[in-house]
Design a protein around this motif. Structure first.
Motif, PDB file in Angstrom:
ATOM      1  N   LEU A 105       0.802  -1.219   0.000  1.00  0.00           N
ATOM      2  CA  LEU A 105       0.000   0.000   0.000  1.00  0.00           C
ATOM      3  C   LEU A 105       0.834   1.268   0.000  1.00  0.00           C
ATOM      4  O   LEU A 105       0.378   2.316  -0.455  1.00  0.00           O
ATOM      5  CB  LEU A 105      -0.924   0.007   1.226  1.00  0.00           C
ATOM      6  N   LEU A 106       2.062   1.195   0.520  1.00  0.00           N
ATOM      7  CA  LEU A 106       2.922   2.373   0.623  1.00  0.00           C
ATOM      8  C   LEU A 106       3.874   2.535  -0.560  1.00  0.00           C
ATOM      9  O   LEU A 106       4.717   3.431  -0.555  1.00  0.00           O
ATOM     10  CB  LEU A 106       3.731   2.322   1.922  1.00  0.00           C
ATOM     11  N   GLN A 107       3.741   1.696  -1.559  1.00  0.00           N
ATOM     12  CA  GLN A 107       4.641   1.787  -2.698  1.00  0.00           C
ATOM     13  C   GLN A 107       4.489   3.148  -3.393  1.00  0.00           C
ATOM     14  O   GLN A 107       3.377   3.612  -3.645  1.00  0.00           O
ATOM     15  CB  GLN A 107       4.347   0.667  -3.695  1.00  0.00           C
ATOM     16  N   ASN A 108       5.634   3.793  -3.618  1.00  0.00           N
ATOM     17  CA  ASN A 108       5.684   5.113  -4.262  1.00  0.00           C
ATOM     18  C   ASN A 108       4.971   6.203  -3.456  1.00  0.00           C
ATOM     19  O   ASN A 108       4.554   7.221  -4.006  1.00  0.00           O
ATOM     20  CB  ASN A 108       5.073   5.042  -5.670  1.00  0.00           C
ATOM     21  N   LYS A 109       4.841   5.997  -2.162  1.00  0.00           N
ATOM     22  CA  LYS A 109       4.237   6.996  -1.292  1.00  0.00           C
ATOM     23  C   LYS A 109       5.251   7.483  -0.256  1.00  0.00           C
ATOM     24  O   LYS A 109       6.126   6.723   0.173  1.00  0.00           O
ATOM     25  CB  LYS A 109       2.998   6.432  -0.577  1.00  0.00           C
ATOM     26  N   GLN A 110       5.106   8.737   0.139  1.00  0.00           N
ATOM     27  CA  GLN A 110       5.978   9.328   1.152  1.00  0.00           C
ATOM     28  C   GLN A 110       5.214   9.409   2.472  1.00  0.00           C
ATOM     29  O   GLN A 110       4.134   9.988   2.538  1.00  0.00           O
ATOM     30  CB  GLN A 110       6.437  10.725   0.737  1.00  0.00           C
ATOM     31  N   LEU A 152       8.835   0.347   9.313  1.00  0.00           N
ATOM     32  CA  LEU A 152       8.454   0.662   7.928  1.00  0.00           C
ATOM     33  C   LEU A 152       9.653   0.588   6.996  1.00  0.00           C
ATOM     34  O   LEU A 152       9.542   0.115   5.856  1.00  0.00           O
ATOM     35  CB  LEU A 152       7.809   2.047   7.857  1.00  0.00           C
ATOM     36  N   GLN A 153      10.816   1.035   7.476  1.00  0.00           N
ATOM     37  CA  GLN A 153      12.013   0.953   6.638  1.00  0.00           C
ATOM     38  C   GLN A 153      12.425  -0.493   6.376  1.00  0.00           C
ATOM     39  O   GLN A 153      12.955  -0.803   5.305  1.00  0.00           O
ATOM     40  CB  GLN A 153      13.159   1.728   7.277  1.00  0.00           C
ATOM     41  N   LEU A 154      12.168  -1.372   7.319  1.00  0.00           N
ATOM     42  CA  LEU A 154      12.467  -2.797   7.092  1.00  0.00           C
ATOM     43  C   LEU A 154      11.620  -3.363   5.957  1.00  0.00           C
ATOM     44  O   LEU A 154      11.973  -4.384   5.361  1.00  0.00           O
ATOM     45  CB  LEU A 154      12.244  -3.598   8.370  1.00  0.00           C
ATOM     46  N   GLN A 155      10.501  -2.687   5.667  1.00  0.00           N
ATOM     47  CA  GLN A 155       9.645  -3.099   4.548  1.00  0.00           C
ATOM     48  C   GLN A 155       9.821  -2.187   3.326  1.00  0.00           C
ATOM     49  O   GLN A 155       8.976  -2.157   2.444  1.00  0.00           O
ATOM     50  CB  GLN A 155       8.181  -3.089   5.003  1.00  0.00           C
ATOM     51  N   ASN A 156      10.930  -1.426   3.342  1.00  0.00           N
ATOM     52  CA  ASN A 156      11.315  -0.579   2.202  1.00  0.00           C
ATOM     53  C   ASN A 156      10.353   0.573   1.933  1.00  0.00           C
ATOM     54  O   ASN A 156      10.235   1.036   0.782  1.00  0.00           O
ATOM     55  CB  ASN A 156      11.461  -1.431   0.939  1.00  0.00           C
ATOM     56  N   ALA A 157       9.680   1.046   2.957  1.00  0.00           N
ATOM     57  CA  ALA A 157       8.820   2.213   2.797  1.00  0.00           C
ATOM     58  C   ALA A 157       9.648   3.491   2.856  1.00  0.00           C
ATOM     59  O   ALA A 157      10.706   3.535   3.499  1.00  0.00           O
ATOM     60  CB  ALA A 157       7.760   2.232   3.897  1.00  0.00           C
ATOM     61  N   ASN A 158       9.185   4.526   2.179  1.00  0.00           N
ATOM     62  CA  ASN A 158       9.841   5.831   2.212  1.00  0.00           C
ATOM     63  C   ASN A 158       9.261   6.638   3.378  1.00  0.00           C
ATOM     64  O   ASN A 158       8.095   7.040   3.341  1.00  0.00           O
ATOM     65  CB  ASN A 158       9.602   6.582   0.899  1.00  0.00           C
ATOM     66  N   VAL A 159      10.068   6.875   4.393  1.00  0.00           N
ATOM     67  CA  VAL A 159       9.542   7.502   5.603  1.00  0.00           C
ATOM     68  C   VAL A 159      10.556   8.481   6.183  1.00  0.00           C
ATOM     69  O   VAL A 159      11.769   8.254   6.136  1.00  0.00           O
ATOM     70  CB  VAL A 159       9.170   6.421   6.658  1.00  0.00           C
ATOM     71  N   LEU A 175       0.353  -0.930  13.344  1.00  0.00           N
ATOM     72  CA  LEU A 175       0.127  -0.054  12.191  1.00  0.00           C
ATOM     73  C   LEU A 175       1.070  -0.417  11.049  1.00  0.00           C
ATOM     74  O   LEU A 175       0.655  -0.471   9.877  1.00  0.00           O
ATOM     75  CB  LEU A 175       0.315   1.407  12.591  1.00  0.00           C
ATOM     76  N   SER A 176       2.330  -0.676  11.359  1.00  0.00           N
ATOM     77  CA  SER A 176       3.288  -1.048  10.307  1.00  0.00           C
ATOM     78  C   SER A 176       2.857  -2.328   9.602  1.00  0.00           C
ATOM     79  O   SER A 176       2.984  -2.445   8.374  1.00  0.00           O
ATOM     80  CB  SER A 176       4.690  -1.216  10.895  1.00  0.00           C
ATOM     81  N   GLU A 177       2.320  -3.262  10.363  1.00  0.00           N
ATOM     82  CA  GLU A 177       1.858  -4.515   9.757  1.00  0.00           C
ATOM     83  C   GLU A 177       0.654  -4.272   8.856  1.00  0.00           C
ATOM     84  O   GLU A 177       0.582  -4.803   7.735  1.00  0.00           O
ATOM     85  CB  GLU A 177       1.518  -5.526  10.855  1.00  0.00           C
ATOM     86  N   CYS A 178      -0.280  -3.463   9.326  1.00  0.00           N
ATOM     87  CA  CYS A 178      -1.469  -3.174   8.506  1.00  0.00           C
ATOM     88  C   CYS A 178      -1.110  -2.474   7.204  1.00  0.00           C
ATOM     89  O   CYS A 178      -1.738  -2.698   6.168  1.00  0.00           O
ATOM     90  CB  CYS A 178      -2.447  -2.316   9.307  1.00  0.00           C
ATOM     91  N   PHE A 237      -6.708  -0.917  11.939  1.00  0.00           N
ATOM     92  CA  PHE A 237      -5.747  -0.592  12.997  1.00  0.00           C
ATOM     93  C   PHE A 237      -6.384   0.266  14.087  1.00  0.00           C
ATOM     94  O   PHE A 237      -6.249  -0.009  15.281  1.00  0.00           O
ATOM     95  CB  PHE A 237      -4.545   0.147  12.402  1.00  0.00           C
ATOM     96  N   GLU A 238      -7.095   1.301  13.692  1.00  0.00           N
ATOM     97  CA  GLU A 238      -7.652   2.233  14.670  1.00  0.00           C
ATOM     98  C   GLU A 238      -8.692   1.564  15.566  1.00  0.00           C
ATOM     99  O   GLU A 238      -8.768   1.856  16.771  1.00  0.00           O
ATOM    100  CB  GLU A 238      -8.253   3.446  13.959  1.00  0.00           C
ATOM    101  N   LYS A 239      -9.480   0.685  15.026  1.00  0.00           N
ATOM    102  CA  LYS A 239     -10.490  -0.006  15.831  1.00  0.00           C
ATOM    103  C   LYS A 239      -9.828  -0.818  16.938  1.00  0.00           C
ATOM    104  O   LYS A 239     -10.218  -0.749  18.109  1.00  0.00           O
ATOM    105  CB  LYS A 239     -11.345  -0.903  14.944  1.00  0.00           C
ATOM    106  N   ARG A 240      -8.819  -1.599  16.585  1.00  0.00           N
ATOM    107  CA  ARG A 240      -8.101  -2.408  17.583  1.00  0.00           C
ATOM    108  C   ARG A 240      -7.377  -1.516  18.594  1.00  0.00           C
ATOM    109  O   ARG A 240      -7.370  -1.783  19.800  1.00  0.00           O
ATOM    110  CB  ARG A 240      -7.110  -3.338  16.887  1.00  0.00           C
TER     111      ARG A 240
END
Length: 400
Positions: A2-7, A24-31, A340-343, A359-362
């Motif tokens: 879901l975070l591909q090509n997103k900042q 998030l960085q372990l999953q290669n997200a741009n953060v 949140l990172s998992e979701c 995530f928010e509900k839990r």
């Protein structure tokens, strides 16, 4: 993903924000993390943290930082000495092979407020250093105090006090109990718990408060009496942090006009409010290297909710502010970060809004239970029978 090509922009570089960035960085997200502190050398305030197996430690394990955590724990920091207001020792965990918590039931552990079942403790500064070191270079954008933001395209345009502006597809508020980002998601205001804490820090405590420093044995000291508390402990940097906790009207801070930079005035206030306490406590106020922070204790409504957005969410105190009387604040923030990172990265949701909603509900369900426990604990710790109740829990599990 879901975070591909997103900042992603995380506002706030506390424990929750930092471990979220790591995960998030372990999953290669741009953060990036935007932190108002000028740099990493700013002193980290607050007492040592005990990370829980089902939350803080779980997040550290998922972040591949468990070993680094255990290399920096303080072994005696979780051991408690309990005294009354006259400084008479009533219980000492340092004198028993097992701590009183080793066989304590979950219900009893909850009733002890922020003194929970023994878990490894670490100074906040050490934990923050571990998390900072784990991030990619330039992840933290220092001197970035959030001012405001406005919607732009599918994301947000953020403005900072230093004059800089950035665009983010997803904003995650981890900016603490007084979050400025929260208002973009929720209008619910915090509720005063009836309890105010005054936090004091004595630097170079071995010289500036030698008797109290030695008495702590590197652990915690808890004093309860007449509906009031004093709790203190030492940190690895040689400082001593203490909390004066009592029931005070919400408007007391404004009406008292008490200057928390005037140590003599604070001492005079203490002698008036804690007038039936031993003069041995006066050593807390005799150092020139002494600094105070007032901390009135608020919490967000237990039934709070908001409309989920696809480009904004909250974690930690920004989402579920509560007093520290169940010792769950940092641990909940780190668990929020993990879930949140998992979701956001596990490819189980069709879009960001669905993932964030789950995530928010839990998170809100978990936080409501924790807040309920916290408020109950706060009442118990400030009751007339607080010392007797606490001692009964310790003594019935004492191991000789």
């Amino acid at each position: 993903m879901l975070l591909q090509n997103k900042q992603v922009a995380i506002i706030g570089g506390g424990m929750g924000g930092l471990i979220l960035a790591r995960l998030l960085q372990l999953q290669n997200a741009n953060v990036n993390v935007y932190e108002r502190d000028l740099n990493s050398e700013v002193r980290v305030q607050g007492s040592p943290l005990d990370l829980h197996e089902d939350s803080g430690l779980k997040a550290m394990k998922q972040a591949n930082l468990r070993n680094e955590f255990y290399e920096n724990i303080r072994l005696n920091a979780s051991k408690a000495r309990i005294v009354n207001q006259n400084f008479e020792l009533k219980f000492d965990e340092h004198n028993i092979r097992k701590t009183a918590f080793d066989e304590i039931s979950n219900n009893d552990a909850d009733s002890l407020g922020n003194i929970s079942k023994p878990r490894p403790e670490i100074d906040r500064s050490e934990l923050r250093a571990i998390l900072l070191e784990s991030l990619l270079p330039e992840t933290i954008v220092w001197d970035s105090q959030f001012l405001t933001m406005e919607k732009e395209n599918q994301g947000w345009r953020l403005y900072f006090k230093n004059g800089k502006t950035i665009y983010a597809d997803l904003v995650i508020a981890a900016d603490g109990a007084n979050s400025k980002v929260r208002s973009y998601l929720s209008t619910e205001k915090p509720i005063y718990s009836g309890i105010t804490m005054i936090e004091g820090t004595i630097y170079n405590a071995k010289e500036n408060a030698p008797n109290l420093f030695e008495f702590s044995k590197g652990g915690k000291v808890l004093a309860l009496g007449n509906g009031k508390n004093i709790m203190y402990g030492t940190k690895g940097d040689g400082s001593l942090m203490f909390l004066l906790s009592s029931k005070i009207p919400e408007n007391w801070l404004a009406e008292s006009d008490l200057d928390f930079k005037d140590n003599l005035k604070i001492f005079e206030w203490f002698k008036e409010v804690y007038q039936d306490w031993s003069s041995e406590w006066h050593e807390l106020f005799l150092s020139n290297e002494l600094y105070f922070i007032p901390r009135p204790q608020y919490y967000f409504p237990l039934d709070q909710s908001w409309k989920t957005q696809e480009n904004l969410t909250l974690i930690g105190d920004a989402a579920h502010r509560m007093p520290p009387f169940a010792g769950k604040g940092a641990n909940l923030a780190m668990l929020d970060a993990l879930e949140l990172s998992e979701c956001l990265t596990n490819n189980q949701f069709l879009d960001l809004k669905t993932a964030i909603s789950y995530f928010e509900k839990r998170m809100l369900e978990r936080a409501a239970k924790a807040a309920k426990d916290t408020l109950r604990n706060g009442e118990q710790l400030h009751s007339k029978d607080a010392l007797e109740n606490l001692l009964s829990i310790f003594n019935k599990t004492k191991t000789h």
